[in-house]
Design an enzyme around this catalytic site. Structure first.
Site, PDB file in Angstrom:
ATOM      1  N   HIS A 350       0.857  -1.180   0.000  1.00  0.00           N
ATOM      2  CA  HIS A 350       0.000   0.000   0.000  1.00  0.00           C
ATOM      3  C   HIS A 350       0.896   1.234   0.000  1.00  0.00           C
ATOM      4  O   HIS A 350       2.029   1.197   0.477  1.00  0.00           O
ATOM      5  CB  HIS A 350      -0.865  -0.034   1.276  1.00  0.00           C
ATOM      6  CG  HIS A 350      -1.926   1.006   1.352  1.00  0.00           C
ATOM      7  ND1 HIS A 350      -1.662   2.321   1.684  1.00  0.00           N
ATOM      8  CD2 HIS A 350      -3.275   0.935   1.187  1.00  0.00           C
ATOM      9  CE1 HIS A 350      -2.789   3.010   1.719  1.00  0.00           C
ATOM     10  NE2 HIS A 350      -3.785   2.192   1.407  1.00  0.00           N
ATOM     11  N   ASP A 427       3.248  -4.668   7.974  1.00  0.00           N
ATOM     12  CA  ASP A 427       1.980  -3.948   7.881  1.00  0.00           C
ATOM     13  C   ASP A 427       0.849  -4.962   7.990  1.00  0.00           C
ATOM     14  O   ASP A 427       0.610  -5.753   7.081  1.00  0.00           O
ATOM     15  CB  ASP A 427       1.910  -3.201   6.549  1.00  0.00           C
ATOM     16  CG  ASP A 427       0.596  -2.463   6.338  1.00  0.00           C
ATOM     17  OD1 ASP A 427      -0.294  -2.543   7.212  1.00  0.00           O
ATOM     18  OD2 ASP A 427       0.454  -1.807   5.286  1.00  0.00           O
ATOM     19  N   GLN A 430      -4.357  -5.279   6.808  1.00  0.00           N
ATOM     20  CA  GLN A 430      -5.313  -6.162   6.122  1.00  0.00           C
ATOM     21  C   GLN A 430      -5.334  -7.581   6.678  1.00  0.00           C
ATOM     22  O   GLN A 430      -6.113  -8.410   6.223  1.00  0.00           O
ATOM     23  CB  GLN A 430      -4.991  -6.206   4.630  1.00  0.00           C
ATOM     24  CG  GLN A 430      -5.151  -4.885   3.911  1.00  0.00           C
ATOM     25  CD  GLN A 430      -6.594  -4.420   3.839  1.00  0.00           C
ATOM     26  OE1 GLN A 430      -7.516  -5.218   3.876  1.00  0.00           O
ATOM     27  NE2 GLN A 430      -6.787  -3.117   3.727  1.00  0.00           N
ATOM     28  N   LYS A 453     -10.169  -1.272  10.395  1.00  0.00           N
ATOM     29  CA  LYS A 453     -10.105  -2.460   9.540  1.00  0.00           C
ATOM     30  C   LYS A 453     -10.503  -3.723  10.299  1.00  0.00           C
ATOM     31  O   LYS A 453     -10.656  -4.786   9.693  1.00  0.00           O
ATOM     32  CB  LYS A 453      -8.682  -2.656   9.009  1.00  0.00           C
ATOM     33  CG  LYS A 453      -8.075  -1.473   8.305  1.00  0.00           C
ATOM     34  CD  LYS A 453      -8.537  -1.316   6.885  1.00  0.00           C
ATOM     35  CE  LYS A 453      -7.668  -0.277   6.167  1.00  0.00           C
ATOM     36  NZ  LYS A 453      -8.077  -0.069   4.775  1.00  0.00           N
ATOM     37  N   CYS A 591      -4.841   2.677  -3.644  1.00  0.00           N
ATOM     38  CA  CYS A 591      -3.584   3.155  -3.032  1.00  0.00           C
ATOM     39  C   CYS A 591      -2.505   2.088  -3.143  1.00  0.00           C
ATOM     40  O   CYS A 591      -1.710   1.882  -2.220  1.00  0.00           O
ATOM     41  CB  CYS A 591      -3.791   3.563  -1.577  1.00  0.00           C
ATOM     42  SG  CYS A 591      -4.896   4.963  -1.376  1.00  0.00           S
TER      43      CYS A 591
END
Length: 633
Positions: A350, A427, A430, A453, A591
């Site tokens: 991202h 990260d 997600q 999220k 993104c």
């Protein structure tokens, strides 16, 4: 057992049932949905309540109820782990297994399990003054007010030498998947692990607030799913926005990779905070400061357990994953990286995990290297190994691609980075809503995610960092709350996490994030992952054969993202056609322009699934795409 005309035990008449229902009403908040009637034949929920009471009591004496009296003053909890709202019991499957036969409590919320601790709030000293941040004990909160987020038994996630990097693959045919996801099958596959206990006793608190609490946690039963039915049908009742009508159709929310919807439990927790606990934290002697501090620090502990971190001192509250990555770049990166040093990211990232590193590289003369992917959108680890060198100082990768759904082998990536002497950032924006995460098993030095999220509020997120690294890192921002002492000649900072939480933080939304973690933990991340993967396989097998559809991102191991294009239509046209049928998807570059360009497109249509989605939702989506395909230009 003999029954009367109302299908109730002979010794229980309608008057007895009314008395039970009346006492139940008294225990509910004023705004709680009162769906019962005095006529039990019209409202089986009331009958179910009576039957549940009778199963756990001496039938020769009709006594009161199963309902927790604390519901009269506290935010009404949902049936949480089973996904049913407080105002509804689980549907009868027709096979004799329903909510009453499972002996499920009206409140499965584990928060009502302990008494009210002694107060420090009236002593003239704030909780943070008498108990400094690093010594905060969330098991013994220092306030007399019963906080719904305090007193929960904490269980640290197990640390193992192996952490699965993908969800279990379900080798089902379409008809088997449909059966697997069928609502009619779910309750027959649920069982209570522990024997059903007798009704716990209730005791009035000595607190001047007059609150009640359970003396023990007899009703905190663990629910085990041996296989999975339509979890989506069960939990969607907990999400009020899913009842919205869009263009006259029931909303189907397939934009979960952008943001997830919020269960009533989280909405109620936010409202409760502002009604009863709103205060700044750590710096006052009054009661509300104690309540707010307890709620905020309890949320930090919930995040620690959710991620499997060693200490709450490794959990920093930020606005979201983007701010967390920027914090690492501008604090640790600025302090530790020098001209000529190398940072490795992947093509899957991202923009939030590209832009901060590119800016830092431009500022300090660093070299940014990129792990390539194959045509399925999978990282090429052999190529990654070639990029590593003694100059590599940081590897920053996503655990799940937001654009493709690819699940990356982060444990292996982190281990390879450490072998080269580099630090690693993962990260998890997600991943945390789809799978169990254990930061110690992964081994990452930093891990980030956003609350919105994972069914929590917007504007709150988390940076996890190893404590020794955080305490050796200069803070990014300066201000109140992050200092031990200030003069015009010298500043002494707190250790983590306070040194990175300058000023007044997003207290209420941190508490809301804690409630969201309570919710998904009660259901079980393994349960959520299994169900979503089955739904993903079901949707993929229906979408792939449609004429003109091109799937973008076909990795073997994926989370529930379905990026695609449809020949003859722009992606916006597809998105608008879906919206006309009440189906929300994301269109655009998400993104993540580098990975889409690597796969030959600028934008895609991106349905992304969550555990409150169903086969029916997928069928509605597929019908629109099939119609467009038949009408293609």
């Amino acid at each position: 057992m003999n029954t009367n005309i109302n299908n109730l035990p002979e010794f229980l008449d309608v008057t007895d049932l009314q008395n039970i229902a009346n006492q139940f009403f008294k225990a509910l908040p004023e705004n709680f949905p009162k769906e019962f009637s005095l006529d039990p034949t019209k409202h089986p929920k009331a009958q179910g309540l009576a039957e549940q009471v009778l199963e756990n009591m001496d039938t020769s004496v009709i006594t009161m109820p199963l309902v927790n009296p604390s519901l009269g003053t506290h935010t009404p909890p949902s049936l949480g782990g089973l996904g049913a709202s407080s105002s509804a019991v689980l549907p009868n499957t027709g096979s004799g297994t329903d909510a009453t036969s499972l002996n499920l409590p009206l409140s499965t919320n584990p928060l009502y399990t302990s008494g009210v601790p002694n107060s420090l709030a009236g002593s003239g000293a704030s909780p943070s003054y008498l108990s400094p941040r690093n010594n905060f004990n969330s098991e013994k909160p220092e306030t007399s007010f019963q906080d719904d987020n305090v007193g929960v038994s904490k269980q640290q996630l197990p640390i193992s030498g192996h952490q699965p990097t993908h969800l279990p693959y379900l080798d089902f045919q379409l008809d088997e998947l449909a059966d697997f996801l069928n609502i009619d099958n779910v309750l027959s596959h649920i069982k209570t692990v522990e024997n059903t206990p007798q009704l716990p006793s209730f005791q009035e608190s000595s607190s001047p607030n007059g609150f009640y609490f359970l003396e023990n946690s007899a009703y905190n039963q663990k629910i085990e799913y041996t296989s999975f039915g339509n979890l989506g049908e069960l939990v969607r009742k907990d999400f009020p926005i899913l009842n919205e009508q869009v263009n006259g159709k029931r909303l189907v929310w397939f934009d979960n990779a952008a943001t997830t919807q919020k269960p009533q439990l989280v909405i109620d927790r936010l409202s409760y905070f502002y009604q009863h606990e709103n205060s700044n934290i750590h710096r006052a002697a009054h009661e509300l400061a104690g309540r707010a501090t307890d709620a905020y620090e309890s949320a930090r502990e919930k995040v620690r357990a959710f991620l499997g971190a060693k200490s709450v001192n490794e959990i920093i509250f930020v606005r979201g994953a983007t701010e967390a990555i920027n914090l690492v770049a501008q604090s640790w990166g600025t302090q530790n990286l020098q001209s000529g040093d190398e940072i490795i990211v992947s093509q899957l990232e991202h923009h939030a995990n590209i832009v901060p590193w590119k800016r830092l590289a431009d500022q300090k003369g660093l070299v940014l290297k990129v792990i390539p992917v194959n045509n399925d959108g999978e990282l090429l680890l052999d190529e990654y190994a070639k990029l590593l060198s003694p100059k590599t100082k940081l590897v920053a990768v996503t655990q799940v691609s937001n654009a493709l759904g690819t699940i990356t082998p982060v444990q292996q990536i982190v281990a390879m980075a450490h072998a080269a002497g580099a630090k690693a950032l993962v990260d998890g924006a997600q991943s945390v809503s789809h799978m169990t995460v254990n930061v110690q098993a992964i081994g990452a030095d930093f891990f980030v995610f956003s609350g919105h999220k994972v069914f929590g509020p917007t504007g709150i997120g988390v940076l996890y960092g190893k404590e020794e690294i955080l305490n050796a890192t200069e803070p990014w921002q300066g201000g109140g709350n992050m200092i031990q002492d200030v003069t015009f000649e010298h500043i002494k900072y707190h250790n983590a996490p306070n040194r990175f939480e300058a000023g007044t933080g997003n207290i209420a939304d941190a508490v809301g994030l804690g409630a969201a973690i309570d919710y998904v933990t009660k259901i079980g991340m393994e349960v959520i992952g299994q169900y979503e993967h089955g739904l993903l396989e079901y949707a993929t097998n229906l979408l792939r054969p449609i004429d003109g559809v091109r799937l973008i991102g076909t990795a073997k191991h994926k989370a529930s993202v379905l990026s695609f294009t449809l020949k003859g239509y722009t992606n916006d046209e597809v998105g608008k056609a879906l919206n006309q049928e009440g189906i929300a998807v994301r269109t655009g570059h998400h993104c993540a322009q580098p990975i889409l360009r690597r796969l030959g497109v600028e934008t895609t249509v991106r349905p992304s699934l969550a555990f409150y989605n169903t086969c029916e939702d997928v069928d509605r989506f597929i019908a629109v795409i099939q119609h467009l395909s038949r009408q293609k230009r």
